[in-house]
Design an enzyme around this catalytic site. Structure first.
Site, mmCIF file in Angstrom:
data_model
loop_
_atom_site.group_PDB
_atom_site.id
_atom_site.type_symbol
_atom_site.label_atom_id
_atom_site.label_comp_id
_atom_site.label_asym_id
_atom_site.label_seq_id
_atom_site.Cartn_x
_atom_site.Cartn_y
_atom_site.Cartn_z
ATOM 1 N N CYS A 156 40.102 5.181 47.722
ATOM 2 C CA CYS A 156 39.380 4.621 46.569
ATOM 3 C C CYS A 156 40.017 5.166 45.293
ATOM 4 C CB CYS A 156 37.910 5.030 46.588
ATOM 5 S SG CYS A 156 37.015 4.658 48.099
ATOM 6 N N CYS B 59 36.630 -3.842 49.239
ATOM 7 C CA CYS B 59 37.717 -2.903 48.941
ATOM 8 C C CYS B 59 38.418 -2.469 50.223
ATOM 9 C CB CYS B 59 37.179 -1.661 48.225
ATOM 10 S SG CYS B 59 37.094 -1.831 46.440
ATOM 11 N N ARG C 146 30.801 -4.685 47.919
ATOM 12 C CA ARG C 146 32.026 -4.323 47.204
ATOM 13 C C ARG C 146 32.829 -3.287 47.991
ATOM 14 N NH1 ARG C 146 36.247 -5.400 45.516
ATOM 15 N NH2 ARG C 146 37.212 -4.396 43.729
#
Lengths: 132, 105, 283
Positions: free
Chosen positions: C197, C244, C240
């Site tokens: 991330c 991702c 989300r």
């Protein structure tokens, strides 16, 4: 088993053959193949360009500006003067194969290590990049 | 250099080369075995939250090619899936400690 | 060539040293992490006012900001908020209401989620609390990514407008472990593309990937649930996360899995002090 056989024939030929057998995979390594073929191979350059632009393959433009590319990202350095920056094509191959080895904090995908591109595909991309 | 010595040398070379060849994915490996191994590896990756979505794609491709009768393609895709599952597990293992070097301090 | 290889090796050697040093360092507290991350972004993106981080990439790009202002003339989440309010007020199967499950009748509490539950030793997100409330009162849990769950969450977030995130990591080793696990999920590389991330949302925040402006992790959770133009509808944070994961070619984790909840815990803690801006919209 190999050692006992060597002992039995005791020959120089055996040692030579052994050395050859060990050396062969090295001689056939993709790195040297890149050097041998050179960047001048037009077919490789064309295939490499397609892979570089392909969003499902190299998708290099997501991060790198590139002559002839539109909608390029700016996360990585522009791909230009590549021959000056990478006089050794083997080194460029290694960087695409596993950039993390050279820069542990990189955000560049480890294309070869993670099988996102095959060795042959990376060779083609190298051929294309060195033509820039 | 005698002929027998040369023969001995070749034999020695073979002894070294044969095990090396065995490591290279053999064309003779059968699809069912490789596909099952790839599936098992991917299941392990999924269970440990280490899986990649591309591994599933490769498995699906292998299955489709097999059903179309393209045995070479199917085997190659299954081997690819197996390699992907393996590297995904390896990444997961490495990251168990390596993530700490990225922490903003 | 030799000098380049030598340079490469030098980088490698330096990196190895710093890696060893980093791993050997003692663990930081959540508060130290938050201060360090907020300081990093202040340095990276000096033009962005602290509170503006809650608008994500919109704060970083004037063209996006114009698009966003146009969208916000008629916010695309208005229907979801109204629908969520209706759902929130309807009785559950046993006649109880959502309001019975939450502090302050569920109003103005978004900024306190996720919370650490000392009874279960688990992190509770707003969405998992909504579903737990339903199950407790005889209803089935709602699907995790969109629809009614996003609507109820949108309504509840709307009642916290302007309040500032105040997520707590209580003095309990299990809470700290959950926080640390969320931090690991955030910083661990995953997927065939080998991104974490943080690779994108810390290291590349403000850069362009193709035409897309990468949003900072700071303030990221603030607008959720969110209307994203790429979805054409509302979605939850779990949606989300999963998107991702797919983008880096990893297999998404199950919605509301422990890892996702811990990740949300970590991320929201990082945004402590920033205002709730959910539900939001992203061009």
């Amino acid at each position: 088993m190999t050692i006992s056989l060597l002992h039995k024939v005791g020959g120089f030929a055996a040692a030579l053959a052994l050395a050859l057998a060990l050396a062969l995979p090295v001689l056939w390594s993709p790195h040297l193949a890149v050097a041998a073929e050179g960047a001048a191979n037009a077919a490789d350059v064309a295939a490499g360009k397609a892979l570089t632009f392909d969003r499902k393959k190299g998708n290099c433009l997501a991060c790198h500006a590139l002559s002839g590319g539109t909608q390029t990202g700016n996360a990585g350095p522009a791909l230009k003067d590549m021959k000056t920056r990478f006089p050794d094509s083997e080194f460029l191959y290694d960087r695409i194969y596993d950039e993390q080895k050279y820069n542990p904090m990189t955000v560049m995908p480890t294309y070869g290590k993670n099988h996102a591109l095959s060795e042959a595909e990376i060779r083609q991309i190298v051929a294309y990049l060195l033509s820039l | 250099m005698s002929l027998s010595m040369l023969r001995g040398g070749l034999l020695a070379a073979l002894c070294v080369a044969v095990p090396t060849l065995a490591v290279v994915p053999a064309q003779a490996a059968d699809f069912a075995t490789v596909y099952a191994a790839a599936q098992a590896a991917q299941k392990q990756a999924v269970d440990t939250f280490c899986a990649w979505n591309v591994t599933d794609n490769a498995l699906a491709e292998a299955k489709a090619l097999h059903e179309k009768g393209d045995e070479d393609g199917a085997l190659k895709a299954a081997q690819h899936a197996q390699a992907l599952a393996k590297v995904s597990m390896q990444q997961c293992e490495e990251q168990k400690t390596l993530w700490k070097q990225a922490v903003v301090r | 060539m030799k000098s380049m290889i030598a340079a490469g090796l030098a980088v490698l050697a330096a990196a190895t040293v710093s890696m060893t040093a980093a791993v050997a360092e003692t663990a930081t507290t959540p508060e130290q992490d938050r201060v360090a991350l907020q300081r990093l972004y202040a340095g990276m993106l000096p033009g962005v006012k602290p509170d503006d981080f809650v608008t994500g990439s919109v704060a970083l790009d004037p063209a996006l900001r114009t698009q966003w202002e146009d969208i916000m003339q008629f916010p695309p989440f208005t229907f979801a908020v109204d629908h969520g309010k209706d759902l929130f007020q309807q009785p559950l199967a046993d006649g109880k209401h959502y309001a019975d499950c939450f502090d302050n009748g569920g109003v103005g509490i978004r900024q306190t989620y996720p919370r650490f539950d000392e009874k279960t030793g688990q992190v509770v997100t707003l969405e998992s609390a909504i579903n737990a409330c339903r199950v407790e009162h005889g209803d089935k849990p709602l699907a995790p990514y969109r629809g009614d769950l996003a609507a109820i969450s949108a309504y509840m977030a709307s009642t916290s407008e302007g309040k500032r995130f105040d997520v707590k990591v209580p003095d309990d080793p299990r809470a700290l472990a959950a926080y640390e696990d969320g931090k690991r999920v955030f910083y661990a590389r995953r997927g065939q593309l080998n991104f974490s991330c943080a690779s994108c949302h810390v290291q590349l925040a403000g850069k362009h990937l193709r035409l897309q402006v990468v949003s900072p992790a700071l303030g990221m959770v603030s607008q959720f649930p969110i209307y994203r133009s790429t979805w054409g509808e509302m979605g939850t944070l779990d949606r989300r996360f999963s998107e991702c994961f797919e983008q880096v070619r990893a297999m998404p984790l199950p919605a509301q899995s422990e890892e996702y909840r811990n990740l949300e815990y970590f991320l929201t803690y990082m945004s402590n002090g920033l205002p709730v801006a959910g539900p939001g919209a992203q061009p």
